[in-house]
Design a protein around this motif. Structure first.
Motif, PDB file in Angstrom:
ATOM      1  N   GLY A 369       0.796  -1.221   0.000  1.00  0.00           N
ATOM      2  CA  GLY A 369       0.000   0.000   0.000  1.00  0.00           C
ATOM      3  C   GLY A 369       0.825   1.265   0.000  1.00  0.00           C
ATOM      4  O   GLY A 369       2.058   1.262   0.144  1.00  0.00           O
ATOM      5  N   HIS A 370       0.131   2.375  -0.129  1.00  0.00           N
ATOM      6  CA  HIS A 370       0.707   3.726  -0.227  1.00  0.00           C
ATOM      7  C   HIS A 370       0.434   4.432   1.098  1.00  0.00           C
ATOM      8  O   HIS A 370      -0.664   4.950   1.329  1.00  0.00           O
ATOM      9  CB  HIS A 370       0.025   4.447  -1.408  1.00  0.00           C
ATOM     10  N   PHE A 371       1.421   4.438   2.008  1.00  0.00           N
ATOM     11  CA  PHE A 371       1.175   4.894   3.370  1.00  0.00           C
ATOM     12  C   PHE A 371       2.240   5.868   3.849  1.00  0.00           C
ATOM     13  O   PHE A 371       3.382   5.878   3.352  1.00  0.00           O
ATOM     14  CB  PHE A 371       1.131   3.705   4.331  1.00  0.00           C
ATOM     15  N   LEU A 372       1.855   6.657   4.869  1.00  0.00           N
ATOM     16  CA  LEU A 372       2.808   7.489   5.589  1.00  0.00           C
ATOM     17  C   LEU A 372       3.643   6.621   6.521  1.00  0.00           C
ATOM     18  O   LEU A 372       3.163   5.595   7.015  1.00  0.00           O
ATOM     19  CB  LEU A 372       2.066   8.539   6.429  1.00  0.00           C
ATOM     20  N   PRO A 373       4.857   7.013   6.800  1.00  0.00           N
ATOM     21  CA  PRO A 373       5.667   6.244   7.751  1.00  0.00           C
ATOM     22  C   PRO A 373       5.001   6.188   9.127  1.00  0.00           C
ATOM     23  O   PRO A 373       4.629   7.216   9.694  1.00  0.00           O
ATOM     24  CB  PRO A 373       6.987   7.029   7.814  1.00  0.00           C
ATOM     25  N   GLY A 374       4.816   4.978   9.636  1.00  0.00           N
ATOM     26  CA  GLY A 374       4.302   4.802  10.981  1.00  0.00           C
ATOM     27  C   GLY A 374       2.842   5.134  11.185  1.00  0.00           C
ATOM     28  O   GLY A 374       2.368   5.190  12.329  1.00  0.00           O
ATOM     29  N   GLN A 375       2.076   5.357  10.130  1.00  0.00           N
ATOM     30  CA  GLN A 375       0.684   5.753  10.315  1.00  0.00           C
ATOM     31  C   GLN A 375      -0.173   4.592  10.814  1.00  0.00           C
ATOM     32  O   GLN A 375       0.166   3.415  10.670  1.00  0.00           O
ATOM     33  CB  GLN A 375       0.097   6.286   9.005  1.00  0.00           C
ATOM     34  N   ASP A 376      -1.324   4.926  11.392  1.00  0.00           N
ATOM     35  CA  ASP A 376      -2.309   3.925  11.797  1.00  0.00           C
ATOM     36  C   ASP A 376      -2.921   3.321  10.531  1.00  0.00           C
ATOM     37  O   ASP A 376      -3.502   4.034   9.712  1.00  0.00           O
ATOM     38  CB  ASP A 376      -3.385   4.608  12.643  1.00  0.00           C
ATOM     39  N   MET A 377      -2.801   2.003  10.378  1.00  0.00           N
ATOM     40  CA  MET A 377      -3.351   1.316   9.201  1.00  0.00           C
ATOM     41  C   MET A 377      -4.447   0.336   9.584  1.00  0.00           C
ATOM     42  O   MET A 377      -4.797  -0.545   8.813  1.00  0.00           O
ATOM     43  CB  MET A 377      -2.232   0.586   8.454  1.00  0.00           C
ATOM     44  N   SER A 378      -5.036   0.506  10.771  1.00  0.00           N
ATOM     45  CA  SER A 378      -5.981  -0.484  11.287  1.00  0.00           C
ATOM     46  C   SER A 378      -7.270  -0.559  10.485  1.00  0.00           C
ATOM     47  O   SER A 378      -7.992  -1.561  10.569  1.00  0.00           O
ATOM     48  CB  SER A 378      -6.297  -0.191  12.753  1.00  0.00           C
ATOM     49  N   ALA A 379      -7.600   0.477   9.699  1.00  0.00           N
ATOM     50  CA  ALA A 379      -8.841   0.450   8.917  1.00  0.00           C
ATOM     51  C   ALA A 379      -8.628  -0.052   7.492  1.00  0.00           C
ATOM     52  O   ALA A 379      -9.563  -0.040   6.694  1.00  0.00           O
ATOM     53  CB  ALA A 379      -9.469   1.845   8.885  1.00  0.00           C
ATOM     54  N   TYR A 380      -7.428  -0.487   7.175  1.00  0.00           N
ATOM     55  CA  TYR A 380      -7.122  -0.921   5.807  1.00  0.00           C
ATOM     56  C   TYR A 380      -7.182  -2.441   5.692  1.00  0.00           C
ATOM     57  O   TYR A 380      -6.758  -3.168   6.600  1.00  0.00           O
ATOM     58  CB  TYR A 380      -5.737  -0.432   5.385  1.00  0.00           C
ATOM     59  N   LEU A 381      -7.699  -2.900   4.565  1.00  0.00           N
ATOM     60  CA  LEU A 381      -7.721  -4.318   4.244  1.00  0.00           C
ATOM     61  C   LEU A 381      -7.304  -4.464   2.792  1.00  0.00           C
ATOM     62  O   LEU A 381      -7.928  -3.882   1.897  1.00  0.00           O
ATOM     63  CB  LEU A 381      -9.123  -4.909   4.444  1.00  0.00           C
ATOM     64  N   PRO A 382      -6.238  -5.212   2.500  1.00  0.00           N
ATOM     65  CA  PRO A 382      -5.802  -5.365   1.112  1.00  0.00           C
ATOM     66  C   PRO A 382      -6.756  -6.247   0.332  1.00  0.00           C
ATOM     67  O   PRO A 382      -7.508  -7.040   0.920  1.00  0.00           O
ATOM     68  CB  PRO A 382      -4.422  -6.007   1.249  1.00  0.00           C
ATOM     69  N   PRO A 383      -6.783  -6.143  -0.998  1.00  0.00           N
ATOM     70  CA  PRO A 383      -7.699  -6.958  -1.805  1.00  0.00           C
ATOM     71  C   PRO A 383      -7.461  -8.444  -1.610  1.00  0.00           C
ATOM     72  O   PRO A 383      -6.319  -8.906  -1.529  1.00  0.00           O
ATOM     73  CB  PRO A 383      -7.398  -6.509  -3.237  1.00  0.00           C
ATOM     74  N   THR A 384      -8.572  -9.178  -1.549  1.00  0.00           N
ATOM     75  CA  THR A 384      -8.551 -10.599  -1.222  1.00  0.00           C
ATOM     76  C   THR A 384      -9.580 -11.326  -2.076  1.00  0.00           C
ATOM     77  O   THR A 384     -10.631 -10.760  -2.395  1.00  0.00           O
ATOM     78  CB  THR A 384      -8.885 -10.805   0.271  1.00  0.00           C
ATOM     79  N   ALA A 385      -9.286 -12.580  -2.438  1.00  0.00           N
ATOM     80  CA  ALA A 385     -10.251 -13.398  -3.192  1.00  0.00           C
ATOM     81  C   ALA A 385     -10.225 -14.823  -2.663  1.00  0.00           C
ATOM     82  O   ALA A 385      -9.154 -15.391  -2.407  1.00  0.00           O
ATOM     83  CB  ALA A 385      -9.922 -13.384  -4.673  1.00  0.00           C
ATOM     84  N   LEU A 386     -11.427 -15.397  -2.496  1.00  0.00           N
ATOM     85  CA  LEU A 386     -11.582 -16.767  -2.006  1.00  0.00           C
ATOM     86  C   LEU A 386     -12.397 -17.579  -3.004  1.00  0.00           C
ATOM     87  O   LEU A 386     -13.386 -17.091  -3.557  1.00  0.00           O
ATOM     88  CB  LEU A 386     -12.306 -16.796  -0.661  1.00  0.00           C
ATOM     89  N   LEU A 387     -12.002 -18.816  -3.186  1.00  0.00           N
ATOM     90  CA  LEU A 387     -12.766 -19.768  -4.001  1.00  0.00           C
ATOM     91  C   LEU A 387     -13.624 -20.623  -3.093  1.00  0.00           C
ATOM     92  O   LEU A 387     -13.155 -21.160  -2.084  1.00  0.00           O
ATOM     93  CB  LEU A 387     -11.807 -20.653  -4.800  1.00  0.00           C
ATOM     94  N   ASP A 388     -14.897 -20.747  -3.453  1.00  0.00           N
ATOM     95  CA  ASP A 388     -15.849 -21.613  -2.749  1.00  0.00           C
ATOM     96  C   ASP A 388     -15.857 -21.404  -1.244  1.00  0.00           C
ATOM     97  O   ASP A 388     -15.477 -22.282  -0.462  1.00  0.00           O
ATOM     98  CB  ASP A 388     -15.559 -23.077  -3.071  1.00  0.00           C
ATOM     99  N   PRO A 389     -16.308 -20.248  -0.759  1.00  0.00           N
ATOM    100  CA  PRO A 389     -16.438 -20.056   0.690  1.00  0.00           C
ATOM    101  C   PRO A 389     -17.451 -21.044   1.258  1.00  0.00           C
ATOM    102  O   PRO A 389     -18.430 -21.383   0.581  1.00  0.00           O
ATOM    103  CB  PRO A 389     -16.944 -18.617   0.801  1.00  0.00           C
ATOM    104  N   PRO A 390     -17.252 -21.538   2.467  1.00  0.00           N
ATOM    105  CA  PRO A 390     -18.210 -22.495   3.033  1.00  0.00           C
ATOM    106  C   PRO A 390     -19.582 -21.850   3.229  1.00  0.00           C
ATOM    107  O   PRO A 390     -19.689 -20.647   3.479  1.00  0.00           O
ATOM    108  CB  PRO A 390     -17.576 -22.877   4.373  1.00  0.00           C
ATOM    109  N   ARG A 391     -20.615 -22.639   3.135  1.00  0.00           N
ATOM    110  CA  ARG A 391     -21.978 -22.126   3.265  1.00  0.00           C
ATOM    111  C   ARG A 391     -22.248 -21.537   4.647  1.00  0.00           C
ATOM    112  O   ARG A 391     -23.160 -20.733   4.821  1.00  0.00           O
ATOM    113  CB  ARG A 391     -22.990 -23.228   2.952  1.00  0.00           C
TER     114      ARG A 391
END
Length: 507
Positions: A369-391
């Motif tokens: 990601g594109h971040f400031l040094p030492g910044q709070d990143m707790s609200a960030y989630l990187p892109p993710t993909a899952l195949l066949d999530p359980p029901r």
């Protein structure tokens, strides 16, 4: 890396104080009701999802004060509904021009309050203003034979589109002859909406803007007997609670649905690659985002290669961070999620889905990601993909509202349709299939208000209608002339297009 000079939160807030000092005090933002800015309510602490910076928090009213605000709005409505259309049009037009003059500040507030990158924030403001201009030009025939409601319109909307959804609706509702009440979204958008409301009030529009928890204010903002209509945008759980309080009152309830993108007998992978990349705009925190791909098993190898190329080109991070003072704001696909709690909740759901048998196909790192040094990143989630999530996973049947895709493989057309209808109704859907005949055969079986052929569908602007099927929508449909019809009275016995307990009438 630094925050671009002149674009800090305090810079934005001081500009708000200069433009609307009556609404922005040095220590808090005010509510507006009864024709005045009121220093009432208890400001709650708030922090920007961008980097944890402390920002203005909502001044939460108690139920008793909110009831007074609704009663005052009803009095305003009794006067405004008799104002001639030409005067209403002039005042709304003046409000739109005032907002246009402060467009960049409104967009900057959206960046800090809800984490939109610059391009997305500007688009939210522009869509609001351009859309209302269209109504200003087209309103006369829409109001022919129609009158304002008996009471004001109460708006309770989600935080993700404060301008292009909420403020747009408020301006059109006032143009149609109604006083307007809005509750600021709990999770963000307070300063942006307050500034826009202040500019509208400067032009004499009958706007009430209050803050408070949904549970505390719902009895008056949903069930208040003075109200003419309740307009809600949000999730199904909250929407169900709102619906239970409505009785027979006019209502528009836009709720979530799992919008699916089906891939069947398809070969234009270059086009799909660009569409997948674009689908991550604002981290998929949109009611018309596509978080589920339903893919023909025999095409999965080609789809997977296409998907991987698309998501590896995504960019995310701090939307206000630059390397040099003169650098333009970064062009990012998305910034943070709305808050750290949502990011953790979604990350936990991903982990649980993998533990339950889902296959992780792609997961970027915050290091990308594109971040400031030492910044709070707790609200960030990187892109993710899952195949066949359980029901058993919420990711199987509900909208994640974040940058997480799930992919389901199918072998037959019946399986394709069943998978695309997993959430009992959606706002939009898309079928990528080469043959027009295949689309024409399958599309009517998809339970979505809009189904695109080889292209995404969106909420739409100007004359485009909008609604949902199944559990994704309750009440009157909107968009185009239907937005005006939803907040005005027609002939006795009129049946509005919409999804009601007694009937569903498609436009």
């Amino acid at each position: 890396m630094i925050i671009k000079p002149g674009y800090g939160w305090q810079d934005a807030y001081e500009r708000c104080r200069t433009i609307a000092p009556e609404a922005f005090h040095d220590d808090r933002v005010l509510n507006h009701w009864g024709g005045f800015w009121q220093r009432d309510g208890r400001p709650a602490p708030a922090f920007s999802p961008v980097d944890g910076t402390a920002i203005a928090g909502p001044p939460r009213l108690d139920r008793f004060t909110a009831a007074r605000a609704v009663a005052a709005a009803a009095e305003q409505h009794g006067q405004w509904r008799h104002v001639p259309l030409d005067e209403r049009r002039a005042r709304v037009a003046a409000a739109v021009e005032a907002m246009r003059a402060h467009r960049d500040l409104l967009a900057l507030l959206l960046m800090w309050e809800i984490g939109k990158p610059w391009k997305s924030a500007c688009a939210d403001v522009d869509r609001c203003l351009d859309g209302v201009r269209w109504y200003l030009d087209e309103i006369d025939p829409m109001l022919s034979g129609r009158t304002p409601l008996h009471g004001p319109v109460s708006n309770i909307a989600s935080w993700n589109y404060p301008m292009s959804v909420l403020m747009h609706a408020m301006l059109v509702q006032a143009l149609a002859g109604n006083a307007v009440i809005a509750k600021t979204p709990t999770d963000g958008g307070l300063a942006c909406l307050t500034l826009a409301t202040a500019l509208a009030v400067h032009e004499g529009l009958p706007f009430t803007l209050v803050s408070g928890s949904g549970s505390e204010l719902s009895p008056v903002l949903v069930a208040g007997r003075e109200l003419g209509c309740v307009s809600f945008v949000g999730g199904r759980t909250a929407g169900t609670q709102v619906a239970a309080s409505l009785s027979d009152r006019r209502h528009v309830l836009e709720q979530e649905g799992l919008n699916c993108w089906g891939v069947w007998e398809y070969a234009d992978w270059d086009t799909l690659s660009g569409q997948i990349r674009a689908s991550f705009e604002y981290g998929k925190q949109r009611c018309t985002a596509y978080p589920r791909f339903v893919v023909q098993r025999g095409l999965f190898h080609e789809f997977l290669e296409t998907y991987g190329t698309a998501v590896r080109g995504l960019s995310f991070g701090h939307p206000l961070a630059v390397r040099e003072d003169a650098d333009p704001l970064p062009e990012l696909t998305f910034g943070p999620l709305i808050n750290a709690s949502k990011a953790k909740e979604l990350a936990d759901q991903v982990d649980a889905a993998i533990a339950g048998g889902g296959v992780p196909l792609f997961k970027a790192s915050l290091d990308d990601g594109h971040f400031l040094p030492g910044q709070d990143m707790s609200a960030y989630l990187p892109p993710t993909a899952l195949l066949d999530p359980p029901r058993s996973s919420p990711l199987f049947h509900a909208e994640p509202f974040g940058p997480v895709d799930t992919i389901v493989l199918v072998d037959t057309e019946a399986e394709l349709l069943a998978a695309m209808n997993a959430s009992n109704g959606a706002l939009v859907a898309t079928l990528s299939c080469t043959a027009e005949a295949t689309f024409e055969r399958l599309a009517p079986e998809v339970r979505a208000f809009k189904v695109g052929h080889n292209r995404p569908r969106s909420r739409g602007d100007r004359e485009e209608l909008f609604g949902g099927l199944g559990a994704s929508w309750r009440g009157a449909f909107v968009g185009g002339e239907l937005l005006v019809r939803s907040v005005t009275e027609g002939a006795e016995g009129e049946r509005l297009p919409g999804n009601f307990p007694a009937y569903t009438l498609l436009p």
